[in-house]
Design an enzyme around this catalytic site. Structure first.
Site, PDB file in Angstrom:
ATOM      1  N   TYR A  19       0.827  -1.224   0.000  1.00  0.00           N
ATOM      2  CA  TYR A  19       0.000   0.000   0.000  1.00  0.00           C
ATOM      3  C   TYR A  19       0.855   1.265   0.000  1.00  0.00           C
ATOM      4  CZ  TYR A  19      -3.398  -3.410   1.852  1.00  0.00           C
ATOM      5  OH  TYR A  19      -4.196  -4.510   2.062  1.00  0.00           O
ATOM      6  N   TYR A 146     -14.191  -4.655   3.690  1.00  0.00           N
ATOM      7  CA  TYR A 146     -12.897  -5.142   3.212  1.00  0.00           C
ATOM      8  C   TYR A 146     -12.807  -6.631   3.534  1.00  0.00           C
ATOM      9  CZ  TYR A 146      -7.918  -6.032   2.890  1.00  0.00           C
ATOM     10  OH  TYR A 146      -6.708  -6.565   2.562  1.00  0.00           O
ATOM     11  N   ASP A 240     -17.111 -12.554   8.082  1.00  0.00           N
ATOM     12  CA  ASP A 240     -15.657 -12.414   8.102  1.00  0.00           C
ATOM     13  C   ASP A 240     -15.235 -11.793   9.438  1.00  0.00           C
ATOM     14  OD1 ASP A 240     -13.034 -11.631   7.799  1.00  0.00           O
ATOM     15  OD2 ASP A 240     -13.301 -10.689   5.833  1.00  0.00           O
ATOM     16  N   LYS A 269      -5.621 -13.290  11.772  1.00  0.00           N
ATOM     17  CA  LYS A 269      -5.046 -12.240  12.614  1.00  0.00           C
ATOM     18  C   LYS A 269      -4.804 -12.683  14.056  1.00  0.00           C
ATOM     19  CE  LYS A 269      -5.663  -8.503   9.559  1.00  0.00           C
ATOM     20  NZ  LYS A 269      -6.717  -8.033   8.694  1.00  0.00           N
TER      21      LYS A 269
HETATM   22  C1  LIG Z   1      -7.046  -8.362   7.281  1.00  0.00           C
HETATM   23  C2  LIG Z   1      -8.374  -8.771   6.809  1.00  0.00           C
HETATM   24  C3  LIG Z   1      -8.524  -9.677   5.740  1.00  0.00           C
HETATM   25  C4  LIG Z   1      -7.375 -10.204   4.933  1.00  0.00           C
HETATM   26  O1  LIG Z   1      -6.495 -10.968   5.669  1.00  0.00           O
HETATM   27  P1  LIG Z   1      -5.005 -11.206   5.090  1.00  0.00           P
HETATM   28  O2  LIG Z   1      -4.372 -12.125   6.069  1.00  0.00           O
HETATM   29  O3  LIG Z   1      -4.371  -9.848   5.050  1.00  0.00           O
HETATM   30  O4  LIG Z   1      -5.152 -11.788   3.738  1.00  0.00           O
HETATM   31  C5  LIG Z   1      -9.803 -10.052   5.397  1.00  0.00           C
HETATM   32  N1  LIG Z   1     -10.879  -9.593   6.049  1.00  0.00           N
HETATM   33  C6  LIG Z   1     -10.768  -8.728   7.073  1.00  0.00           C
HETATM   34  C7  LIG Z   1     -11.999  -8.272   7.783  1.00  0.00           C
HETATM   35  C8  LIG Z   1      -9.517  -8.270   7.490  1.00  0.00           C
HETATM   36  O5  LIG Z   1      -9.417  -7.392   8.487  1.00  0.00           O
END
Ligand SMILES: *Cc1c(COP(=O)(O)O)cnc(C)c1O
Length: 420
Positions: A19, A146, A240, A269
């Site tokens: 980015y 996202y 997600d 994460k």
């Molecule tokens: C960070 C994130 C992703 C993508 O995860 P990566 O490990 O960076 O591919 C997808 N969805 C959400 C809500 C995120 O915060």
């Protein structure tokens, strides 16, 4: 930069940063080490971390319990292919996640990155219908969300964020709409979904917080309305939780606040405590059942090389130990109260549009996005690691942060903004 180490000067010519417009951006800072909530730069300066490495380092850095588990796993087996072989850490992790998640969310597909877990969820949804003799290839997604940077996930991100215009023709065309935020919006959404249902495999959303899209919040009712509309239209629901999972919004999962059971949930994460790339797509039994058949064509044809990485799974199991051992709901609540009290004064500054806090997420939204870039070095000068983007300055600190360190973070935001 002056005073940078040799590895920096030599390697910076060869690295491609995320980015970043590399011609104009402020050069990145070389880091030597991390510990607890602190990042140590190569020149010895220490920064208090307000971001948790993109929300992943929930227990802070170098937690001894996680590192010990990884060291033990490293000696036994860093990794082994997951085709035809399994190992204790992956199976343990799967049964623990199934027990933690609500309802019949019982089947775990363990991958490496968040984006890949979202791709897996989307593929599962499409094939779920194929296996039942129906062809549905579209997804309904929401403005401001996202879900990742790969081509499949880009096509369910906010089109402006993902710069869809530029990639037109390469991205799958999905159905973009607004999140239902009130009863009227819920009715509109339900009608929209019903009309489009024959083409739609699933609705995908972030729960309670649209993170990378600007830290915009919504209520648990929004999730309930989406679940109801999906049930009424016969469409699957993917949630997600990659940003929200593991107490970031106050409860273990954001869906816990809505009392809903999605058909698929994605996690990453904080799953591994921020130490190893690891993600999971967890599916309900009803989804798995549509693949469970004598017909080999009905199997899920997916398998990343490093899926269910043993070292990563060991880190995740240790991370879950910590979440179980201590009261993280109380930690998130304490952070929420402190940020509410300490960020509130920012609301009176001329350049601030609004202040909002949910769980361990604190947001100060500015009137003018153009001042953001100039703020970054000022935070470093204050001894904190805070990385504003677009028009927001935000905090997603490690959940184990002590009140005095959090005060340093909130105080720095007030100080830098009042002097800007
Ligand atoms: C960070 C994130 C992703 C993508 O995860 P990566 O490990 O960076 O591919 C997808 N969805 C959400 C809500 C995120 O915060």
């Amino acid at each position: 930069m002056t005073g940078t180490p040799t590895w920096y000067d030599e390697g910076i010519q060869h690295i491609w940063l995320p980015y970043t417009q590399m011609k104009t951006a402020t050069p990145p800072l070389p880091v030597k080490a991390t510990s607890g909530v602190r990042i140590t730069l190569d020149d010895g300066r220490e920064l208090i971390d307000g971001i948790s490495s993109w929300w992943a380092a929930a227990h802070g850095y170098n937690h001894p319990h996680i590192l010990d588990a990884m060291k033990a796993q490293l000696d036994a087996m860093p990794h082994v292919m997951f085709g035809g072989l399994v190992h204790e850490q992956a199976l343990k992790l799967s049964s623990r996640l199934a027990a933690m998640l609500p309802g019949d969310l019982n089947r775990c597909f363990i991958a490496e990155s968040g984006s890949v877990s979202v791709e897996v969820a989307m593929k599962m949804a499409a094939q779920y219908f194929m296996n039942r003799g129906e062809r549905r290839t579209k997804f309904v997604h929401f403005r401001g969300t996202y879900h990742g940077d790969t081509l499949g996930t880009m096509a369910v991100c906010d089109p402006e964020e993902g710069m869809h215009g530029m990639f037109k023709g390469m991205l799958a065309e999905n159905l973009l709409t607004d999140l239902p935020r009130d009863a009227e919006g819920a009715e509109r959404f339900a009608a929209f979904l019903k009309v489009n249902a024959p083409d739609v495999a699933a609705v995908i959303t972030e729960p309670l917080v649209q993170g990378a899209g600007g830290m915009v919040f919504h209520t648990p009712e929004t999730l309930q309305w989406i679940r109801q509309a999906c049930d009424a239209a016969g469409v699957l629901m993917i949630v997600d939780e990659i940003f929200t999972g593991f107490y970031r919004t106050g409860t273990c999962f954001a869906i816990d606040q809505a009392g809903i059971v999605p058909d698929m949930v994605t996690l990453s994460k904080a799953l591994s405590g921020g130490v190893a790339p690891l993600s999971v797509c967890v599916a309900r039994d009803t989804i798995f059942d549509a693949f469970y058949d004598d017909d080999p064509m009905k199997a899920l044809m997916h398998g990343p090389t490093y899926m269910a990485h043993a070292l990563g799974c060991a880190a995740a199991n240790a991370s879950l130990d910590l979440f179980e051992r201590e009261d993280y709901e109380a930690k998130a609540e304490a952070i929420q109260h402190q940020m509410m009290a300490e960020l509130a004064p920012c609301g009176f500054l001329d350049n601030v549009k609004s202040v909002r806090v949910k769980g361990a997420i604190g947001v100060v939204q500015l009137e003018d996005a153009s001042m953001i870039e100039a703020l970054k070095p000022k935070f470093v000068a204050e001894g904190v690691w805070i990385r504003p983007f677009r028009d927001i300055v935000y905090l997603t600190p490690p959940l184990i942060i002590e009140p005095a360190d959090l005060t340093k973070l909130t105080g720095s935001i007030y100080k830098v903004l009042s002097e800007a």
